[in-house]
Design an enzyme around this catalytic site. Structure first.
Site, mmCIF file in Angstrom:
data_model
loop_
_atom_site.group_PDB
_atom_site.id
_atom_site.type_symbol
_atom_site.label_atom_id
_atom_site.label_comp_id
_atom_site.label_asym_id
_atom_site.label_seq_id
_atom_site.Cartn_x
_atom_site.Cartn_y
_atom_site.Cartn_z
ATOM 1 N N ILE A 20 35.392 -4.286 45.546
ATOM 2 C CA ILE A 20 35.746 -5.549 44.878
ATOM 3 C C ILE A 20 36.529 -5.267 43.595
ATOM 4 C CG2 ILE A 20 34.862 -7.693 43.887
ATOM 5 C CD1 ILE A 20 32.270 -7.238 45.477
ATOM 6 N N ASP A 27 20.248 1.758 40.193
ATOM 7 C CA ASP A 27 21.667 1.653 40.557
ATOM 8 C C ASP A 27 22.270 0.370 39.963
ATOM 9 O OD1 ASP A 27 23.981 2.457 42.517
ATOM 10 O OD2 ASP A 27 23.573 0.355 42.963
ATOM 11 N N LYS A 51 25.210 -0.253 36.870
ATOM 12 C CA LYS A 51 26.377 -1.133 37.041
ATOM 13 C C LYS A 51 26.365 -2.254 35.992
ATOM 14 C CE LYS A 51 26.582 -0.070 41.973
ATOM 15 N NZ LYS A 51 26.027 -0.396 43.291
ATOM 16 N N GLU A 56 37.070 1.943 38.709
ATOM 17 C CA GLU A 56 36.894 0.680 39.445
ATOM 18 C C GLU A 56 35.817 0.780 40.529
ATOM 19 O OE1 GLU A 56 38.861 -2.430 39.016
ATOM 20 O OE2 GLU A 56 36.996 -2.928 40.059
HETATM 21 N N1 HSE Z 1 23.428 2.313 46.942
HETATM 22 C C1 HSE Z 1 24.451 1.419 46.493
HETATM 23 C C2 HSE Z 1 24.175 0.035 47.109
HETATM 24 C C3 HSE Z 1 25.813 1.963 46.906
HETATM 25 O O1 HSE Z 1 23.257 -0.136 47.911
HETATM 26 O O2 HSE Z 1 24.862 -0.901 46.741
HETATM 27 C C4 HSE Z 1 26.925 1.435 46.094
HETATM 28 O O3 HSE Z 1 26.883 1.800 44.766
#
Ligand code: HSE
Ligand code: NDP
Length: 439
Positions: free
Chosen positions: A138, A203, A207, A131
């Site tokens: 969230i 990043d 996701k 999660e």
């Molecule tokens: N570096 C990521 C961000 C941290 O700025 O959202 C969370 O995954």
């Protein structure tokens, strides 16, 4: 009460330290919720001597031998908050093969090689929960993989990177350029010393892969995601967006579609885009995250909150620890993935998007017709055209044309812009941005 559920904590940095604190502070409640107490069997770190503040934990639990800790017979659940691909992948595959349950926040690993982890979990019979890997605190993955399993999700649109949202929000609020806003994000501790993974969209793309896999019951990896970061977004782009009643956000978009042969597909992309200020995601400011889900029966759902930080991320980790511990006590496991739909991932060129294009053009008869002709040649329909005096070119015999298209394949839109750049009457293409949401 039954015997304790024994935890191996891999990593004790920003997130790991908060996991330790929450385990200590909430121990009685957690035990009551699970039906057994949680006990830390060991904590693997890289540097034993590092100052970790006044953590409420016995120093003797720390070790640099992560693999040795994972292999111990008295470890039931492995919590991984180290990050990176290796050695995390080998550790987690080892743990899962041995039948232990795993809780991880490691989006990079899940997007890179989630298949190896899911297969190891299925073989070993333990749980794999993650999660915290998307949007921090969230509750989002559990709703996608459980609550919405009776529905059909059509589209997921999210702001899933806090650092870039802080930067774009600052550019929008102050008119600052990208470099200046990044400096502010760094000074305030939002951006890391090396911000590449955030500002180049890696990043968010990891996701996006995780969200698309869960929403569309299809294995989507990082390599399947079209990725563009925010380093090219200029103050002029932000001003263009504002003139249209829009703001710019780094969006992750995963959407169902149908290819020209009628086959159902999914497209997954991360890029900056203009969205109208009336869109629910437009008001998500600072480093907050939000994800907008559209489903057949549920309609539109919005998930909003803190997407990063030690305590918010530890909250999600602990929620998973409770779930996998309960499952172990009940002798059951939850499927970590559902990939039966196996939809084809559509290339970016076929994704249906809209473009906003600002041009600095010569101001003479026939220019508008020539520009419109380029759009027509690529089968791109124009939605609106606005003409003003050329921005930044006072006194020159020029004009600014701002064109917003209807939806078209991304490749056709990109080819249109390429051809416009080559026209003698086009002095410069001052801004090109995709547009999402109904204007
Ligand atoms: N570096 C990521 C961000 C941290 O700025 O959202 C969370 O995954
Ligand atoms: P940190 O860098 O703060 O902590 C990493 C920890 O891992 C440190 O304790 C470090 O040890 C340990 N470590 C690193 N390499 C090894 C190794 N080879 N063997 C043993 N231990 C090792 O990371 P974060 O806590 O910020 O992030 C952890 C995970 O959570 C990542 O996957 C990240 O993507 C994810 N995440 C983080 C969020 C955040 O806001 N920070 C939000 C959402 C997810 P030592 O302390 O000795 O250096």
């Amino acid at each position: 009460m039954t015997s304790p559920v024994r935890l191996a904590l891999l990593g004790c940095g920003t997130v790991g330290q908060e996991v330790v604190r929450l385990l200590h502070e909430q121990s009685a409640d957690l035990a009551a919720r699970i039906g057994a107490p949680l006990e830390i069997a060991g904590i693997a770190v890289r540097r034993l001597g590092r100052d970790r503040g006044d953590l409420p934990v016995d120093e003797e639990l720390f070790t640099t031998d992560a693999l040795g800790l994972i292999k111990r017979d008295d470890v039931d659940v492995v919590i991984e908050v180290v990050g990176g691909i290796e050695p995390a992948r080998s550790w987690l595959v080892e743990a899962l093969h041995a039948g232990k349950s795993v809780v991880t926040a490691n989006k990079a690993l899940l997007a890179e090689d989630g298949v190896a982890l899911h297969e190891a979990a299925a073989e070993g019979g333990g749980d794999l929960y993650y999660e915290a890997s998307v949007a921090g605190a969230i509750p989002l993955l559990r709703p996608l993989r459980e609550s919405l399993h009776g529905d059909r999700i059509n589209r997921v649109t999210g702001i899933v990177n806090g650092t870039t949202n802080f930067i774009l929000s600052a550019m929008d609020a102050t008119g600052a350029g990208f470099a200046e806003a990044l400096d502010e994000a760094t000074a305030l501790g939002y951006a890391e010393a090396d911000p590449t993974a955030d500002i180049e969209g890696f990043d968010a793309a990891a996701k996006a892969a995780i969200l698309a896999s869960l929403a569309f019951h299809t294995r989507v990896g990082a390599a399947d995601v079209h990725r563009e970061g925010i380093t090219e977004v200029t103050a002029a782009d932000v001003a263009s967006a504002q003139a249209m009643g829009c703001t710019i956000k780094l969006l992750c978009i995963a959407a169902r579609g149908v290819d020209p042969t009628g086959r159902e597909t999914v497209s997954v992309r991360v890029h900056p885009a203009m969205i109208p200020r009336s869109h629910p995601l437009a008001s998500v400011g600072d480093a907050f995250n939000a994800v907008f889900v559209e489903a057949d029966a549920a309609g539109q759902l919005m998930f909003y909150g803190q997407g990063a930080g030690g305590a918010p991320t530890a909250s999600a980790v602990l929620g998973d620890v409770v779930a996998v511990s309960r499952n172990r006590l009940a002798g059951v496991r939850a499927a970590s993935e559902s990939s039966y739909a196996d939809l084809a991932v559509r290339p970016m060129g076929e994704a249906l998007t809209r473009y906003h294009v600002s041009l600095d053009v010569a101001d003479r008869p026939g220019v508008l017709a020539s520009v419109a002709g380029v759009f027509a040649r690529h089968d791109v329909s124009i939605a609106t055209v606005r003409q003003g005096s050329a921005g930044g070119s006072p006194g020159r015999d020029g004009a600014e044309l701002v064109i917003v298209t209807h939806v078209a394949p991304d490749a056709a839109l990109a080819a249109t812009v390429d051809e416009l750049r080559g026209l003698e009457i086009v002095r410069s293409v001052t801004s090109v941005l995709r547009v999402e949401g109904d204007a």
